[in-house]
Design a protein around this motif. Sequence first.
Motif, PDB file in Angstrom:
ATOM      1  N   GLU A 114       0.875  -1.166   0.053  1.00 12.32           N
ATOM      2  CA  GLU A 114       0.050   0.058   0.004  1.00 12.32           C
ATOM      3  C   GLU A 114       0.870   1.290  -0.003  1.00 12.32           C
ATOM      4  OE1 GLU A 114      -3.050  -0.008  -0.537  1.00 12.32           O
ATOM      5  OE2 GLU A 114      -3.711  -2.251   0.200  1.00 12.32           O
ATOM      6  N   ASN A 115       0.106   2.364  -0.138  1.00 14.37           N
ATOM      7  CA  ASN A 115       0.856   3.736  -0.344  1.00 14.37           C
ATOM      8  C   ASN A 115       2.043   4.118  -1.322  1.00 14.37           C
ATOM      9  OD1 ASN A 115      -1.088   4.536   1.550  1.00 14.37           O
ATOM     10  ND2 ASN A 115       0.184   3.498   3.281  1.00 14.37           N
ATOM     11  N   GLU A 116       1.929   3.295  -2.365  1.00  8.64           N
ATOM     12  CA  GLU A 116       3.077   3.102  -3.151  1.00  8.64           C
ATOM     13  C   GLU A 116       2.933   4.484  -4.130  1.00  8.64           C
ATOM     14  OE1 GLU A 116       5.848   0.850  -3.814  1.00  8.64           O
ATOM     15  OE2 GLU A 116       5.209   0.680  -1.848  1.00  8.64           O
ATOM     16  N   ARG A 130       1.260  -3.218  -6.302  1.00  3.89           N
ATOM     17  CA  ARG A 130       1.641  -2.064  -5.550  1.00  3.89           C
ATOM     18  C   ARG A 130       0.541  -1.091  -5.947  1.00  3.89           C
ATOM     19  NH1 ARG A 130       7.422  -1.927  -4.775  1.00  3.89           N
ATOM     20  NH2 ARG A 130       8.396  -3.874  -5.402  1.00  3.89           N
ATOM     21  N   ARG A 131      -0.107  -0.619  -4.746  1.00  2.02           N
ATOM     22  CA  ARG A 131      -1.270   0.349  -4.824  1.00  2.02           C
ATOM     23  C   ARG A 131      -0.932   1.793  -4.294  1.00  2.02           C
ATOM     24  NH1 ARG A 131      -6.408  -2.991  -3.115  1.00  2.02           N
ATOM     25  NH2 ARG A 131      -5.564  -2.239  -0.984  1.00  2.02           N
ATOM     26  N   PRO A 132      -1.424   2.824  -4.923  1.00  3.35           N
ATOM     27  CA  PRO A 132      -1.176   4.207  -4.101  1.00  3.35           C
ATOM     28  C   PRO A 132      -2.094   4.202  -2.923  1.00  3.35           C
ATOM     29  CG  PRO A 132      -1.675   4.451  -6.566  1.00  3.35           C
ATOM     30  CD  PRO A 132      -2.018   2.893  -6.129  1.00  3.35           C
ATOM     31  N   ALA A 133      -2.008   5.087  -2.239  1.00  2.00           N
ATOM     32  CA  ALA A 133      -2.950   5.246  -1.076  1.00  2.00           C
ATOM     33  C   ALA A 133      -4.414   5.293  -1.332  1.00  2.00           C
ATOM     34  CB  ALA A 133      -2.645   6.532  -0.297  1.00  2.00           C
ATOM     35  N   LYS A 134      -4.989   4.741  -0.597  1.00  2.00           N
ATOM     36  CA  LYS A 134      -6.549   4.496  -0.652  1.00  2.00           C
ATOM     37  C   LYS A 134      -7.229   6.052  -0.777  1.00  2.00           C
ATOM     38  CE  LYS A 134      -7.087  -0.061   1.194  1.00  2.00           C
ATOM     39  NZ  LYS A 134      -7.998  -0.926   2.427  1.00  2.00           N
ATOM     40  N   THR A 135      -6.928   6.902   0.096  1.00  2.31           N
ATOM     41  CA  THR A 135      -7.254   8.212   0.030  1.00  2.31           C
ATOM     42  C   THR A 135      -7.229   8.929  -1.181  1.00  2.31           C
ATOM     43  OG1 THR A 135      -5.225   9.055   1.125  1.00  2.31           O
ATOM     44  CG2 THR A 135      -7.092   8.314   2.513  1.00  2.31           C
ATOM     45  N   THR A 136      -6.233   8.442  -2.181  1.00  2.00           N
ATOM     46  CA  THR A 136      -6.196   9.314  -3.498  1.00  2.00           C
ATOM     47  C   THR A 136      -6.537   8.226  -4.637  1.00  2.00           C
ATOM     48  OG1 THR A 136      -4.128   8.183  -3.776  1.00  2.00           O
ATOM     49  CG2 THR A 136      -3.857  10.161  -2.199  1.00  2.00           C
TER      50      THR A 136
END
Length: 573
Positions: A360-362, A423-429
Amino acid sequence: MPRAARQFRAYSDAVRSSPGRYKLLLLALGLAFIVGATTIGQLRLNAWNEPFFDALRNRDLASFGHQLVVFVVVAGVLISLNIAQTWFDQGTKIALRDCLTRDLLAQWFLPRRAVLLEGAGPVGSNPDQRVQEDARRLTELTVALAVGIFQSTLLLLSFVGVLWLLSRGFMFEVGGRSFHIPGFMVWAALIYAASGSWLSWRLGRPLTGLNATRYASEAEFRFGLMQASESRDGIALSGGEEGERKRLEREFEGVIGVTRRLANVTTRLTGVTAGYGWFAAVAPIVVAAPGYFGGQLTFGELMMVVGAFNQVQQALRWYVDNIGNIADWLATLQRVMDLRQALLALDQAAPSQNRIAVLENEPTLVIEDIVIDMADRAIFLEESKVALQPGERVLIIGRPGAGKSTLFRALAGLWPWGTGLLRRPAKTTTIFLPQRSYVPPGSLREVLAYPSEPSAFEEKEFARALRRTNLDHLVSSLDRVARWDKDLTVDEQQHLAFARLLVHRPQWVVSDEALCHLNEDDRKMLFSLFDSELSKTSVLSISSNEAQYGFYSRTLHLCARPRGEPNGSTAWN
């Protein structure tokens, strides 16, 4: 450990983990104190029987009047205690339900669990029924049964001593010989209540299983009614009313069948409980008659014996009167705790041993060597590694039925089964757009801000987003609370999803068919959003439509192969 014991332990864990546990403890302690005080009052009232009935027998008017005053005082205290007990009883039920329901909601709505529960088998059906109706029933029965057994135990311990003392001088004559049975009235009460308890247990054993079956049948019938109600337009347009009626009648027949079986068992059980209740009116007098007619008991003492006997046998036959409620409690405990245990086990449950690794948060979205396991096949992208750069727009094409929605769920973290690395960006974005977006209840402003609070955004953003997505007519309804999923057309709901994008301004958008099958006007409107306000937003769109309209910079293909075949096998494109 027996199943019921494990479920009760899980029940206790749920309550202990709730923030409202201290309030519940205080109410429970208050309730226990009131029950104890009531028992003392009942002992005093039973002792009042002797002087009162002796005054009647002796025609002693002064003593009779004095005992009436004593009765008013004792009865007044007991009435006050009964009122207080009702208040504490209701408060404890409310607090217990609050603790249990909040725990179930917390377990149910942890990330992914509500979705994964669908594949958990029968326990995953109708969780709303278990959280709302079954949890309510469980907590109410828990308090009622706990108070009943506690009160009965106190009465038993208190009045057994009274009975033992009153029957210590009983002498029996048989064939000219006299003999003494210590605590004769105690043993008589024990035998009377034990025989009733045994018969009730024998007749009431099927109730636990029948109640569990009934609750499951009622839940299925309720869900069928709700589904038919919400799909009324489609049913009417298809002319399917007759078929729906027959389907619902078949489900209702199951409810009626198990209810009839419950009624038969309950009827037989009532014969025992009612019989023992009526005989209790004369049983203590018959048992104590030898002592009274033999001159060993005064009339007042006889009335004390009758009162104490009734209290003891009432305490002992608590199980007789509550076998049905105990069975009901066990059934509801099973349904609610099965749901909680299934929710706790979801993170470990899987159709295969493999799970997609997720970081997460990549800074970017990267799909690396991912193979997603499905029931009959595995799906994967033609390119082994895909990195979506900020501001890039990528289209993934797959044939109908290839598993596009499963890929979408895997990217969102709702389908963890497979291999590879995500690899995922932050959920909030990131915003995920399914084929039909969820429209929560509440005001339109809350819908646009979901899952955040409206206060997190500037006031002008809501009206501006509606105007930019051709929903000008809704600007005046921003603060109106309604069922927007019912009030808005499908097209309006799709436009509302685009308006939500404008309000949130995400850095990443992942879409499952939501951006591809649009009419010309909607497509122009959407593209204009990504050319201006959302120009820095990265887009990953999954679709069966190959038309790109110059919007996407790259095209990828979703492939599939039968389960069990090696990676090098021929894929189904």
